[in-house]
Design a protein around this motif. Structure first.
Motif, PDB file in Angstrom:
ATOM      1  N   MET A   1      10.368  -9.033 -10.103  1.00 28.55           N
ATOM      2  CA  MET A   1      10.407  -8.405  -8.749  1.00 28.55           C
ATOM      3  C   MET A   1       9.682  -7.282  -9.209  1.00 28.55           C
ATOM      4  SD  MET A   1      12.485  -9.569  -6.509  1.00 28.55           S
ATOM      5  CE  MET A   1      13.704 -10.899  -6.554  1.00 28.55           C
ATOM      6  N   VAL A   2       8.790  -6.782  -7.962  1.00 25.41           N
ATOM      7  CA  VAL A   2       7.938  -5.698  -8.129  1.00 25.41           C
ATOM      8  C   VAL A   2       8.593  -4.800  -6.913  1.00 25.41           C
ATOM      9  CG1 VAL A   2       5.873  -4.533  -7.452  1.00 25.41           C
ATOM     10  CG2 VAL A   2       6.111  -6.680  -8.734  1.00 25.41           C
ATOM     11  N   ASN A   3       9.045  -3.731  -7.315  1.00 23.26           N
ATOM     12  CA  ASN A   3       9.561  -2.749  -6.177  1.00 23.26           C
ATOM     13  C   ASN A   3       8.374  -1.598  -5.735  1.00 23.26           C
ATOM     14  OD1 ASN A   3      12.226  -3.521  -6.189  1.00 23.26           O
ATOM     15  ND2 ASN A   3      12.245  -2.881  -8.307  1.00 23.26           N
ATOM     16  N   GLY A   4       8.536  -1.298  -4.437  1.00 21.65           N
ATOM     17  CA  GLY A   4       7.629  -0.239  -3.786  1.00 21.65           C
ATOM     18  C   GLY A   4       8.534   0.533  -2.748  1.00 21.65           C
ATOM     19  N   SER A   5       7.763   1.643  -2.301  1.00 22.32           N
ATOM     20  CA  SER A   5       8.336   2.479  -1.359  1.00 22.32           C
ATOM     21  C   SER A   5       7.251   3.407  -0.694  1.00 22.32           C
ATOM     22  CB  SER A   5       9.452   3.511  -1.863  1.00 22.32           C
ATOM     23  OG  SER A   5       8.843   4.220  -2.934  1.00 22.32           O
ATOM     24  N   CYS A   6       7.851   3.946   0.609  1.00 21.55           N
ATOM     25  CA  CYS A   6       6.823   4.945   1.155  1.00 21.55           C
ATOM     26  C   CYS A   6       7.182   6.275   0.489  1.00 21.55           C
ATOM     27  CB  CYS A   6       7.510   4.850   2.633  1.00 21.55           C
ATOM     28  SG  CYS A   6       9.074   5.762   2.936  1.00 21.55           S
ATOM     29  N   LEU A   7       6.088   7.421   1.130  1.00 22.16           N
ATOM     30  CA  LEU A   7       6.094   8.741   0.574  1.00 22.16           C
ATOM     31  C   LEU A   7       7.599   9.312   0.556  1.00 22.16           C
ATOM     32  CD1 LEU A   7       4.239  10.976  -0.589  1.00 22.16           C
ATOM     33  CD2 LEU A   7       3.850  11.323   1.770  1.00 22.16           C
ATOM     34  N   CYS A   8       8.242   9.008   1.706  1.00 15.45           N
ATOM     35  CA  CYS A   8       9.333   9.996   1.622  1.00 15.45           C
ATOM     36  C   CYS A   8      10.902   9.147   0.951  1.00 15.45           C
ATOM     37  CB  CYS A   8       9.908  10.198   3.097  1.00 15.45           C
ATOM     38  SG  CYS A   8      10.486   8.736   4.153  1.00 15.45           S
ATOM     39  N   GLY A   9      10.438   7.986   0.591  1.00 13.26           N
ATOM     40  CA  GLY A   9      11.204   6.961  -0.071  1.00 13.26           C
ATOM     41  C   GLY A   9      12.343   6.425   0.914  1.00 13.26           C
ATOM     42  N   ASP A  10      12.341   6.531   2.001  1.00 11.12           N
ATOM     43  CA  ASP A  10      13.315   6.090   2.989  1.00 11.12           C
ATOM     44  C   ASP A  10      13.089   4.359   2.974  1.00 11.12           C
ATOM     45  OD1 ASP A  10      15.303   5.917   5.100  1.00 11.12           O
ATOM     46  OD2 ASP A  10      13.916   5.886   6.459  1.00 11.12           O
ATOM     47  N   VAL A  11      11.708   4.150   3.150  1.00 14.57           N
ATOM     48  CA  VAL A  11      11.541   2.540   3.262  1.00 14.57           C
ATOM     49  C   VAL A  11      11.542   2.249   1.741  1.00 14.57           C
ATOM     50  CG1 VAL A  11      10.270   0.739   3.849  1.00 14.57           C
ATOM     51  CG2 VAL A  11      10.652   2.447   5.361  1.00 14.57           C
ATOM     52  N   LYS A  12      12.216   1.102   1.295  1.00 16.24           N
ATOM     53  CA  LYS A  12      12.095   0.342  -0.113  1.00 16.24           C
ATOM     54  C   LYS A  12      11.679  -0.903   0.350  1.00 16.24           C
ATOM     55  CE  LYS A  12      14.936   4.000  -2.474  1.00 16.24           C
ATOM     56  NZ  LYS A  12      13.787   4.867  -2.452  1.00 16.24           N
ATOM     57  N   PHE A  13      10.918  -1.547  -0.661  1.00 13.34           N
ATOM     58  CA  PHE A  13      10.641  -3.155  -0.514  1.00 13.34           C
ATOM     59  C   PHE A  13      10.766  -3.782  -1.870  1.00 13.34           C
ATOM     60  CE2 PHE A  13       6.463  -1.253  -0.910  1.00 13.34           C
ATOM     61  CZ  PHE A  13       5.673  -2.160  -1.680  1.00 13.34           C
ATOM     62  N   SER A  53      15.327  -1.304   2.497  1.00 13.42           N
ATOM     63  CA  SER A  53      16.144  -0.101   3.156  1.00 13.42           C
ATOM     64  C   SER A  53      15.236   0.521   4.039  1.00 13.42           C
ATOM     65  CB  SER A  53      16.608   0.867   2.127  1.00 13.42           C
ATOM     66  OG  SER A  53      15.677   1.331   1.555  1.00 13.42           O
ATOM     67  N   GLY A  54      15.606   1.196   4.777  1.00 17.34           N
ATOM     68  CA  GLY A  54      14.801   2.080   5.977  1.00 17.34           C
ATOM     69  C   GLY A  54      14.239   1.492   7.084  1.00 17.34           C
ATOM     70  N   SER A  55      13.890   2.164   7.844  1.00 16.93           N
ATOM     71  CA  SER A  55      13.249   1.777   9.158  1.00 16.93           C
ATOM     72  C   SER A  55      11.733   1.631   9.456  1.00 16.93           C
ATOM     73  CB  SER A  55      13.782   2.474  10.370  1.00 16.93           C
ATOM     74  OG  SER A  55      15.361   2.369  10.171  1.00 16.93           O
ATOM     75  N   LEU A  56      11.322   0.391   9.999  1.00 16.27           N
ATOM     76  CA  LEU A  56       9.677   0.622  10.163  1.00 16.27           C
ATOM     77  C   LEU A  56       9.347   1.022  11.687  1.00 16.27           C
ATOM     78  CD1 LEU A  56       8.799  -2.345   8.138  1.00 16.27           C
ATOM     79  CD2 LEU A  56       8.566  -0.289   7.453  1.00 16.27           C
ATOM     80  N   LYS A  57       8.098   1.433  11.740  1.00 19.98           N
ATOM     81  CA  LYS A  57       7.637   1.259  13.271  1.00 19.98           C
ATOM     82  C   LYS A  57       6.415   0.416  13.050  1.00 19.98           C
ATOM     83  CE  LYS A  57       5.065   5.983  12.485  1.00 19.98           C
ATOM     84  NZ  LYS A  57       5.320   7.264  13.048  1.00 19.98           N
ATOM     85  N   SER A  58       5.911  -0.140  14.114  1.00 23.98           N
ATOM     86  CA  SER A  58       4.558  -0.913  14.125  1.00 23.98           C
ATOM     87  C   SER A  58       3.642  -0.442  14.974  1.00 23.98           C
ATOM     88  CB  SER A  58       5.077  -2.341  14.433  1.00 23.98           C
ATOM     89  OG  SER A  58       5.864  -2.784  13.584  1.00 23.98           O
ATOM     90  N   LYS A  67      -7.656 -11.340  17.041  1.00 21.83           N
ATOM     91  CA  LYS A  67      -6.516 -11.710  16.852  1.00 21.83           C
ATOM     92  C   LYS A  67      -5.774 -10.408  16.295  1.00 21.83           C
ATOM     93  CE  LYS A  67      -7.119 -16.443  15.587  1.00 21.83           C
ATOM     94  NZ  LYS A  67      -6.687 -17.389  14.450  1.00 21.83           N
ATOM     95  N   ASN A  68      -4.391 -10.361  16.664  1.00 22.81           N
ATOM     96  CA  ASN A  68      -3.637  -9.179  16.544  1.00 22.81           C
ATOM     97  C   ASN A  68      -3.517  -8.855  14.821  1.00 22.81           C
ATOM     98  OD1 ASN A  68      -3.104  -8.601  18.960  1.00 22.81           O
ATOM     99  ND2 ASN A  68      -1.185  -9.680  19.125  1.00 22.81           N
ATOM    100  N   VAL A  69      -3.709  -7.467  14.722  1.00 20.51           N
ATOM    101  CA  VAL A  69      -3.326  -6.914  13.522  1.00 20.51           C
ATOM    102  C   VAL A  69      -2.089  -5.968  13.712  1.00 20.51           C
ATOM    103  CG1 VAL A  69      -4.595  -5.530  11.465  1.00 20.51           C
ATOM    104  CG2 VAL A  69      -5.595  -7.277  12.648  1.00 20.51           C
ATOM    105  N   THR A  70      -1.304  -6.045  12.794  1.00 18.92           N
ATOM    106  CA  THR A  70      -0.222  -4.987  13.077  1.00 18.92           C
ATOM    107  C   THR A  70       0.423  -4.436  11.609  1.00 18.92           C
ATOM    108  OG1 THR A  70       1.041  -6.662  14.597  1.00 18.92           O
ATOM    109  CG2 THR A  70       2.429  -5.010  13.681  1.00 18.92           C
ATOM    110  N   TYR A  71       0.321  -2.898  11.920  1.00 17.81           N
ATOM    111  CA  TYR A  71       0.534  -2.083  10.754  1.00 17.81           C
ATOM    112  C   TYR A  71       1.994  -1.762  10.786  1.00 17.81           C
ATOM    113  CZ  TYR A  71      -4.574  -1.648  10.911  1.00 17.81           C
ATOM    114  OH  TYR A  71      -5.752  -1.989  10.890  1.00 17.81           O
ATOM    115  N   ASN A  72       2.492  -1.713   9.662  1.00 19.92           N
ATOM    116  CA  ASN A  72       3.928  -1.342   9.458  1.00 19.92           C
ATOM    117  C   ASN A  72       4.147  -0.273   8.581  1.00 19.92           C
ATOM    118  OD1 ASN A  72       5.288  -4.104  10.866  1.00 19.92           O
ATOM    119  ND2 ASN A  72       3.683  -4.806   9.424  1.00 19.92           N
ATOM    120  N   SER A  73       4.602   0.933   9.348  1.00 19.96           N
ATOM    121  CA  SER A  73       4.677   1.880   8.623  1.00 19.96           C
ATOM    122  C   SER A  73       6.239   2.647   8.682  1.00 19.96           C
ATOM    123  CB  SER A  73       3.998   3.037   9.387  1.00 19.96           C
ATOM    124  OG  SER A  73       2.806   2.677   9.494  1.00 19.96           O
TER     125      SER A  73
END
Length: 136
Positions: A1-13, A53-58, A67-73
């Motif tokens: 498993m590879v783990n990652g996160s956003c700058l603030c650490g709220d979203v983890k994947f 964890s965390g919440s995304l906005k798109s 075609k659509n390109v969706t950014y998940n932040s």
């Protein structure tokens, strides 16, 4: 498993396995979301990528293909974690800079391709050995 996160650490994947492809993209949206000359993208099968964890906005826009390109932040900070492009169904385009494990990040190696090289600045050299494409 590879783990990652956003700058603030709220979203983890996490994701499993190796990227299907690794590419540096010089398209204008990647330049804008990365704040530099390109973004380094890992194409991860969607079924191998999981938000823990965390919440995304798109945000969705039309790509060059029409075609659509969706950014998940992250909903709290400006980090784009991954992009979904209808033209690349079944893949999450994960921003390599969101990978947390430094050993994994350092061992990703250089991108196998550079895309949208027509937008690469003249002072930015091509990545040696990477396939070069003017568009996607």
């Amino acid at each position: 498993m590879v783990n990652g996160s956003c700058l603030c650490g709220d979203v983890k994947f996490e994701y499993q396995g190796e990227p299907a492809m690794k590419a540096a993209c010089h398209c204008l949206p990647c330049r804008k979301t990365s704040g530099t000359t390109n973004s380094y993208n890992l194409m991860i099968p969607s079924d191998k990528y999981k938000i823990l964890s965390g919440s995304l906005k798109s945000f969705t826009r039309k790509g060059d293909s029409g075609k659509n390109v969706t950014y998940n932040s992250c909903q709290n900070c400006p980090t784009v974690l991954y992009v979904q492009a209808e033209a690349l169904e079944g893949l999450n385009i994960v921003k390599a800079g969101t990978v947390d494990d430094e050993d994994v990040f350092n061992n990703l190696g250089k991108p196998k391709a550079e895309i949208y090289t027509k937008n690469r600045p003249s002072w930015c050299d091509a990545i040696p050995g990477a396939e070069q494409k003017e568009t996607s």
